[in-house]
Design a protein around this motif. Structure first.
Motif, PDB file in Angstrom:
ATOM      1  N   ALA A 279      -9.012  -4.155  -6.583  1.00 22.14           N
ATOM      2  CA  ALA A 279      -7.730  -3.934  -5.912  1.00 22.14           C
ATOM      3  C   ALA A 279      -6.604  -4.445  -6.803  1.00 22.14           C
ATOM      4  O   ALA A 279      -6.801  -5.276  -7.686  1.00 22.14           O
ATOM      5  CB  ALA A 279      -7.704  -4.633  -4.555  1.00 22.14           C
ATOM      6  N   ASP A 280      -5.417  -3.916  -6.535  1.00 18.69           N
ATOM      7  CA  ASP A 280      -4.233  -4.407  -7.247  1.00 18.69           C
ATOM      8  C   ASP A 280      -3.757  -5.734  -6.662  1.00 18.69           C
ATOM      9  O   ASP A 280      -3.295  -6.608  -7.389  1.00 18.69           O
ATOM     10  CB  ASP A 280      -3.101  -3.372  -7.156  1.00 18.69           C
TER      11      ASP A 280
ATOM     12  N   ASN B 254      -4.858   3.392   0.569  1.00 21.13           N
ATOM     13  CA  ASN B 254      -4.645   2.252  -0.335  1.00 21.13           C
ATOM     14  C   ASN B 254      -4.787   0.897   0.348  1.00 21.13           C
ATOM     15  O   ASN B 254      -4.519  -0.128  -0.290  1.00 21.13           O
ATOM     16  CB  ASN B 254      -3.266   2.316  -1.010  1.00 21.13           C
TER      17      ASN B 254
ATOM     18  N   GLN C 121     -11.514   0.529   6.200  1.00 23.44           N
ATOM     19  CA  GLN C 121     -10.365   1.305   5.754  1.00 23.44           C
ATOM     20  C   GLN C 121      -9.304   1.281   6.851  1.00 23.44           C
ATOM     21  O   GLN C 121      -9.576   1.577   8.010  1.00 23.44           O
ATOM     22  CB  GLN C 121     -10.775   2.752   5.452  1.00 23.44           C
TER      23      GLN C 121
ATOM     24  N   ALA D 167       0.830  -1.204   0.000  1.00 20.61           N
ATOM     25  CA  ALA D 167       0.000   0.000   0.000  1.00 20.61           C
ATOM     26  C   ALA D 167       0.865   1.254   0.000  1.00 20.61           C
ATOM     27  O   ALA D 167       0.550   2.244  -0.668  1.00 20.61           O
ATOM     28  CB  ALA D 167      -0.937  -0.012   1.198  1.00 20.61           C
TER      29      ALA D 167
ATOM     30  N   GLY E 258       1.989   2.430  -3.343  1.00 24.29           N
ATOM     31  CA  GLY E 258       1.004   2.973  -4.264  1.00 24.29           C
ATOM     32  C   GLY E 258       0.006   1.970  -4.782  1.00 24.29           C
ATOM     33  O   GLY E 258      -0.914   2.333  -5.518  1.00 24.29           O
ATOM     34  N   SER E 259       0.137   0.699  -4.430  1.00 25.03           N
ATOM     35  CA  SER E 259      -0.823  -0.315  -4.876  1.00 25.03           C
ATOM     36  C   SER E 259      -2.036  -0.320  -3.961  1.00 25.03           C
ATOM     37  O   SER E 259      -1.931  -0.123  -2.752  1.00 25.03           O
ATOM     38  CB  SER E 259      -0.165  -1.703  -4.875  1.00 25.03           C
ATOM     39  N   LYS E 260      -3.189  -0.566  -4.569  1.00 27.98           N
ATOM     40  CA  LYS E 260      -4.411  -0.697  -3.785  1.00 27.98           C
ATOM     41  C   LYS E 260      -4.509  -2.134  -3.296  1.00 27.98           C
ATOM     42  O   LYS E 260      -4.511  -3.073  -4.097  1.00 27.98           O
ATOM     43  CB  LYS E 260      -5.637  -0.338  -4.621  1.00 27.98           C
TER      44      LYS E 260
END
Length: 498
Positions: free
Chosen positions: A392-393, A359, A355, A308, A311-313
């Motif tokens: 999501a990534d 990310n 949350q 996260a 930068g990856s979700k």
């Protein structure tokens, strides 16, 4: 996408040095104990002092084989060797000891038995008579009196048996008589004893090390993973060194301590995962282990955090219905969660996610279903993973250990890749191999191994980053939601949870 492994046996030429290096503390300990013990025992042993008197055996009574005038070498005369050996044998006999005791030596004939010893000097008719005693003064007195005592005893013996003048054995001729008492003892030889104990201790330590190595059939280093399991090591995560005033758990170290060496190792794991996904689209990753308490939950949490941060979700899923821990680690409500979705599949899965950080979303375990293995292998679970992967990534799934229940095996067939967490020196290799065989039997794609709780970390990380940044980030800087008091936090130890 199953991995093809061909377990191999490491060469003895490389295995033996690694074994000795791994057990170096044992080698040092045993050799040190043996050496120190030998030193202490040697210092306690009674000291023995020794002097040496040298005497000449006269061969004039030995008749040459011919009457010629040519000089004859005494060493070539027949019977000279027997004559010298006879004198040597007579030195430590009762008549000689009795004469010594009668001459004023403060020892009884019995006490003198082990204090006299004679040897022939090579290629001569000289004999060296060693006299020893625990008192250096007594040893000197014996050395001075031994030749006269021997000659007196020899004369008395020949008189008693009526030896003729022609066959009479001559007395020993004093060649060298000790003049001073010895200053240093000859026994115990402390240096010799310590060296022998050192060598014996080293041999014993090597034997013990290889025996223990044979009995300790666990993963000991990265080389063992590659040679015995034929799997790549994504990263070795060290045990976190204890620091004063630092009580933070390692489960979220990648967020709470960005410059910690341990955080850097999890970022190295992120790099390994990213490289593993270059050729194929791997979005759903299962993090599991062979046995409990090997660190799978800690690994899954920190991997999700660093992905996260990159930068990856990321969506972190707690699929361990037996021992759920994510809600405690990340301080989020346990319910509703994955279990509630699987029990009531008609609801939107997005309603159950929490949350955690930018990310990063968390799907807790939720309500524990009565039949976890059946639900995690159901079509509904596959649909849940596909739905999460669509938004999501990366989807990181934490599951129970493979060797405990079948949940991880079932999930291994549903995800794109599996990361196996192994504790160094923990689970036996045969058990790990059975777990791998189980995963491969269902077609699981095993990406590699996280060697957890390693004995040492990369020294570069500790040198460069230190133990703590100058300005500490907020203890719960990743926390962005949830109002009200948080639920109880997991234990602050590398072994818990997972």
């Amino acid at each position: 996408m199953s991995s093809n492994r061909s377990p191999s046996t490491p060469s003895p030429l490389t295995q033996y040095p690694r074994t000795l290096w791994r057990w170096r503390w044992l080698l040092l300990a045993i050799t040190a104990i043996c050496s120190v013990t030998s030193l202490l025992v040697s210092l306690q042993l009674p000291k023995t002092y020794q002097v040496t008197a040298v005497a000449l055996v006269s061969p004039k009574q030995v008749i040459p084989p011919s009457g010629g005038t040519t000089p004859v070498d005494p060493n070539q005369l027949p019977g000279i060797d027997n004559l010298v050996q006879t004198y040597i044998a007579l030195v430590n006999t009762a008549p000689v000891r009795e004469r010594l005791a009668a001459s004023g030596i403060p020892r009884t004939p019995g006490e003198l038995t082990g204090e006299l010893f004679a040897i022939r000097q090579p290629n001569t008719t000289l004999i060296a008579i060693a006299a020893s005693d625990r008192d250096p003064g007594v040893a000197l007195a014996i050395g001075k009196q031994v030749i006269p005592a021997f000659n007196a005893a020899l004369d008395q013996l020949q008189q008693n048996v009526g030896v003729s003048q022609q066959s009479h054995l001559d007395s020993l001729v004093a060649w060298e008589v000790p003049a001073d008492a010895p200053l240093a003892p000859v026994k115990p030889d402390i240096v010799r004893n310590v060296l022998i104990a050192l060598g014996a201790g080293l041999v014993a330590a090597v034997v013990v090390a290889f025996v223990l190595e044979r009995l300790d059939n666990t993963i000991k280093d990265e080389v063992t993973v590659r040679t015995r399991l034929d799997l790549p090591v994504l990263v070795s995560v060290a045990r976190r060194p204890a620091a004063k005033g630092q009580a933070d758990a390692v489960e979220t170290v990648a967020s709470n301590h960005l410059q910690d060496a341990l955080s850097e190792q999890y970022r190295a794991l992120r790099t390994g995962v990213l490289f593993s996904t270059l050729d194929t689209d791997l979005k759903t990753l299962l993090v599991t282990s062979t046995a409990p308490n090997e660190g799978k939950t800690t690994t899954a949490t920190n991997l999700a955090l660093v992905l996260a941060q990159g930068g990856s979700k990321v969506i972190l899923v707690d699929a361990d219905f037996r021992r759920p821990a994510m809600h405690r680690v990340l301080e989020r409500p346990d319910r509703p969660g994955l279990g509630d979705f699987l029990l009531h599949g008609d609801k939107d899965l997005d309603n159950f996610a929490h949350q955690v950080a930018p990310n990063l979303m968390l799907l807790t375990s939720g309500t524990r279903p009565p039949n976890p293995a059946e639900l995690v292998g159901s079509e509904l679970m596959k649909r849940a993973l596909d739905g999460l992967a669509a938004v999501a990534d990366y989807v990181i799934v934490d599951s129970p250990p493979v060797g405990a229940v079948t949940d991880a095996t079932v999930l291994g067939a549903l995800v794109d890749g599996v990361i196996l967490v192994i504790e160094q020196g923990g689970t036996p290799i045969p058990k790990i191999e059975r777990a791998l065989a189980t995963l491969e039997a269902v077609g699981a794609n095993i990406l590699g191994v996280v060697l957890n709780k390693a004995n040492r970390a990369d020294s570069y990380f500790y040198y460069y980053y230190g133990t703590e940044p100058t300005e500490k980030p907020p203890r719960r800087g990743w926390k962005t939601a949830v109002e009200g008091p948080p639920p109880p936090r997991a234990e602050n130890s590398p072994e818990a949870p997972g």
